[in-house]
Design a protein around this motif. Structure first.
Motif, PDB file in Angstrom:
ATOM      1  N   MET A   1      -0.900  -6.521 -13.540  1.00  0.00           N
ATOM      2  CA  MET A   1      -0.902  -6.124 -12.116  1.00  0.00           C
ATOM      3  C   MET A   1      -2.287  -6.353 -11.511  1.00  0.00           C
ATOM      4  O   MET A   1      -3.305  -6.028 -12.108  1.00  0.00           O
ATOM      5  CB  MET A   1      -0.488  -4.649 -12.022  1.00  0.00           C
ATOM      6  CG  MET A   1      -0.248  -4.172 -10.601  1.00  0.00           C
ATOM      7  SD  MET A   1       1.037  -5.046  -9.683  1.00  0.00           S
ATOM      8  CE  MET A   1       2.497  -4.485 -10.536  1.00  0.00           C
ATOM      9  N   LYS A   2      -2.301  -6.934 -10.342  1.00  0.00           N
ATOM     10  CA  LYS A   2      -3.574  -7.209  -9.681  1.00  0.00           C
ATOM     11  C   LYS A   2      -4.110  -5.937  -9.022  1.00  0.00           C
ATOM     12  O   LYS A   2      -3.360  -5.032  -8.704  1.00  0.00           O
ATOM     13  CB  LYS A   2      -3.372  -8.280  -8.603  1.00  0.00           C
ATOM     14  CG  LYS A   2      -3.285  -9.678  -9.150  1.00  0.00           C
ATOM     15  CD  LYS A   2      -3.073 -10.645  -8.020  1.00  0.00           C
ATOM     16  CE  LYS A   2      -4.285 -11.523  -7.782  1.00  0.00           C
ATOM     17  NZ  LYS A   2      -4.071 -12.553  -6.784  1.00  0.00           N
ATOM     18  N   ASN A   3      -5.389  -5.916  -8.799  1.00  0.00           N
ATOM     19  CA  ASN A   3      -6.010  -4.788  -8.109  1.00  0.00           C
ATOM     20  C   ASN A   3      -5.973  -5.055  -6.597  1.00  0.00           C
ATOM     21  O   ASN A   3      -6.868  -5.668  -6.034  1.00  0.00           O
ATOM     22  CB  ASN A   3      -7.448  -4.627  -8.603  1.00  0.00           C
ATOM     23  CG  ASN A   3      -8.134  -3.437  -7.969  1.00  0.00           C
ATOM     24  OD1 ASN A   3      -7.605  -2.836  -7.028  1.00  0.00           O
ATOM     25  ND2 ASN A   3      -9.291  -3.102  -8.479  1.00  0.00           N
ATOM     26  N   PHE A   4      -4.902  -4.595  -5.963  1.00  0.00           N
ATOM     27  CA  PHE A   4      -4.707  -4.911  -4.554  1.00  0.00           C
ATOM     28  C   PHE A   4      -5.599  -4.086  -3.622  1.00  0.00           C
ATOM     29  O   PHE A   4      -5.812  -4.483  -2.478  1.00  0.00           O
ATOM     30  CB  PHE A   4      -3.241  -4.782  -4.171  1.00  0.00           C
ATOM     31  CG  PHE A   4      -2.398  -5.876  -4.768  1.00  0.00           C
ATOM     32  CD1 PHE A   4      -2.654  -7.197  -4.457  1.00  0.00           C
ATOM     33  CD2 PHE A   4      -1.380  -5.586  -5.647  1.00  0.00           C
ATOM     34  CE1 PHE A   4      -1.906  -8.222  -5.018  1.00  0.00           C
ATOM     35  CE2 PHE A   4      -0.619  -6.604  -6.207  1.00  0.00           C
ATOM     36  CZ  PHE A   4      -0.880  -7.921  -5.897  1.00  0.00           C
ATOM     37  N   THR A   5      -6.105  -2.973  -4.117  1.00  0.00           N
ATOM     38  CA  THR A   5      -7.066  -2.208  -3.321  1.00  0.00           C
ATOM     39  C   THR A   5      -8.286  -3.078  -3.065  1.00  0.00           C
ATOM     40  O   THR A   5      -8.784  -3.175  -1.938  1.00  0.00           O
ATOM     41  CB  THR A   5      -7.479  -0.922  -4.072  1.00  0.00           C
ATOM     42  OG1 THR A   5      -6.283  -0.221  -4.415  1.00  0.00           O
ATOM     43  CG2 THR A   5      -8.363  -0.034  -3.227  1.00  0.00           C
ATOM     44  N   ALA A  25       5.274  -5.619  -4.288  1.00  0.00           N
ATOM     45  CA  ALA A  25       6.625  -6.194  -4.249  1.00  0.00           C
ATOM     46  C   ALA A  25       6.558  -7.713  -4.074  1.00  0.00           C
ATOM     47  O   ALA A  25       7.271  -8.458  -4.739  1.00  0.00           O
ATOM     48  CB  ALA A  25       7.436  -5.557  -3.133  1.00  0.00           C
ATOM     49  N   VAL A  26       5.677  -8.177  -3.174  1.00  0.00           N
ATOM     50  CA  VAL A  26       5.537  -9.618  -2.952  1.00  0.00           C
ATOM     51  C   VAL A  26       5.074 -10.288  -4.244  1.00  0.00           C
ATOM     52  O   VAL A  26       5.597 -11.331  -4.651  1.00  0.00           O
ATOM     53  CB  VAL A  26       4.541  -9.922  -1.803  1.00  0.00           C
ATOM     54  CG1 VAL A  26       4.321 -11.426  -1.659  1.00  0.00           C
ATOM     55  CG2 VAL A  26       5.038  -9.350  -0.480  1.00  0.00           C
ATOM     56  N   TYR A  27       4.129  -9.656  -4.916  1.00  0.00           N
ATOM     57  CA  TYR A  27       3.581 -10.183  -6.161  1.00  0.00           C
ATOM     58  C   TYR A  27       4.659 -10.274  -7.237  1.00  0.00           C
ATOM     59  O   TYR A  27       4.780 -11.269  -7.952  1.00  0.00           O
ATOM     60  CB  TYR A  27       2.424  -9.292  -6.616  1.00  0.00           C
ATOM     61  CG  TYR A  27       1.725  -9.768  -7.864  1.00  0.00           C
ATOM     62  CD1 TYR A  27       0.940 -10.914  -7.847  1.00  0.00           C
ATOM     63  CD2 TYR A  27       1.824  -9.050  -9.060  1.00  0.00           C
ATOM     64  CE1 TYR A  27       0.297 -11.344  -8.985  1.00  0.00           C
ATOM     65  CE2 TYR A  27       1.180  -9.482 -10.199  1.00  0.00           C
ATOM     66  CZ  TYR A  27       0.417 -10.626 -10.160  1.00  0.00           C
ATOM     67  OH  TYR A  27      -0.229 -11.060 -11.286  1.00  0.00           O
ATOM     68  N   LYS A  28       5.463  -9.215  -7.323  1.00  0.00           N
ATOM     69  CA  LYS A  28       6.516  -9.140  -8.343  1.00  0.00           C
ATOM     70  C   LYS A  28       7.558 -10.242  -8.132  1.00  0.00           C
ATOM     71  O   LYS A  28       8.008 -10.869  -9.082  1.00  0.00           O
ATOM     72  CB  LYS A  28       7.166  -7.758  -8.277  1.00  0.00           C
ATOM     73  CG  LYS A  28       8.150  -7.462  -9.409  1.00  0.00           C
ATOM     74  CD  LYS A  28       8.656  -6.038  -9.354  1.00  0.00           C
ATOM     75  CE  LYS A  28      10.127  -6.021  -8.981  1.00  0.00           C
ATOM     76  NZ  LYS A  28      10.619  -4.664  -8.701  1.00  0.00           N
ATOM     77  N   TYR A  29       7.924 -10.478  -6.870  1.00  0.00           N
ATOM     78  CA  TYR A  29       8.983 -11.446  -6.581  1.00  0.00           C
ATOM     79  C   TYR A  29       8.471 -12.880  -6.462  1.00  0.00           C
ATOM     80  O   TYR A  29       9.237 -13.822  -6.590  1.00  0.00           O
ATOM     81  CB  TYR A  29       9.701 -11.072  -5.276  1.00  0.00           C
ATOM     82  CG  TYR A  29      10.751  -9.993  -5.464  1.00  0.00           C
ATOM     83  CD1 TYR A  29      12.096 -10.312  -5.565  1.00  0.00           C
ATOM     84  CD2 TYR A  29      10.395  -8.651  -5.546  1.00  0.00           C
ATOM     85  CE1 TYR A  29      13.058  -9.335  -5.749  1.00  0.00           C
ATOM     86  CE2 TYR A  29      11.337  -7.660  -5.727  1.00  0.00           C
ATOM     87  CZ  TYR A  29      12.680  -8.012  -5.826  1.00  0.00           C
ATOM     88  OH  TYR A  29      13.622  -7.038  -6.007  1.00  0.00           O
TER      89      TYR A  29
END
Ligand SMILES: [Zn+2]
Ligand SMILES: [Zn+2]
Length: 140
Positions: A1-5, A25-29
């Motif tokens: 998982m990326k650090n989106f913060t 969600a965008v990252y997952k899909y």
């Protein structure tokens, strides 16, 4: 998982739980439509409206964090901005796949042949993906 913060901060955007949920969600899909995104986000934020999601998406598009892939005859899908690439849309299952091809030669040819200045080169190819093709062969 990326650090989106961190990613939001790099784009000078405020971190909100809603934005983090959208990005995850965008990252997952990989590529996600507004409808699917709405279903995913509603799991976490029960009372969120589609308008709020759109608003957040557009802010992130303007900050070059998200990219809207406009599909012919289909609703757009959204992805996290990465290296420039083209897309393939399967008309059978609706899946959108990233394609990395060199479009420079093609753009040069068009520019020369028609004396156009091209500044938008988002290409979407469409047809039948391998999975659907294999499935159809099995069926027949
Ligand atoms: Zn397919
Ligand atoms: Zn893509």
């Amino acid at each position: 998982m990326k650090n989106f913060t961190k990613v939001l901060k790099q784009h000078n955007l405020k971190t909100t739980p809603q934005r983090l949920a959208i990005l995850e969600a965008v990252y997952k899909y990989g590529h996600i439509s507004i409808d699917t995104l709405y279903i995913e986000i509603k799991k976490v934020f029960n009372s969120i409206s589609q308008a709020t999601i759109y608003k957040n998406i557009n802010i992130m598009i303007n900050s070059m964090l998200l990219f809207e892939v406009k599909l012919p005859n289909e609703k757009s899908v959204y992805e996290i901005v990465q290296n420039k690439h083209s897309h393939f849309l399967c008309n059978c299952c609706g899946e959108v796949t990233d394609i990395y091809i060199d479009t420079k030669q093609m753009i040069d040819n068009i520019s020369k042949e028609y004396s156009f200045t091209i500044n938008q080169t988002d290409l979407v190819f469409s047809g039948t993906c391998k999975k659907c093709k294999d499935f159809n062969i099995l069926k027949n």
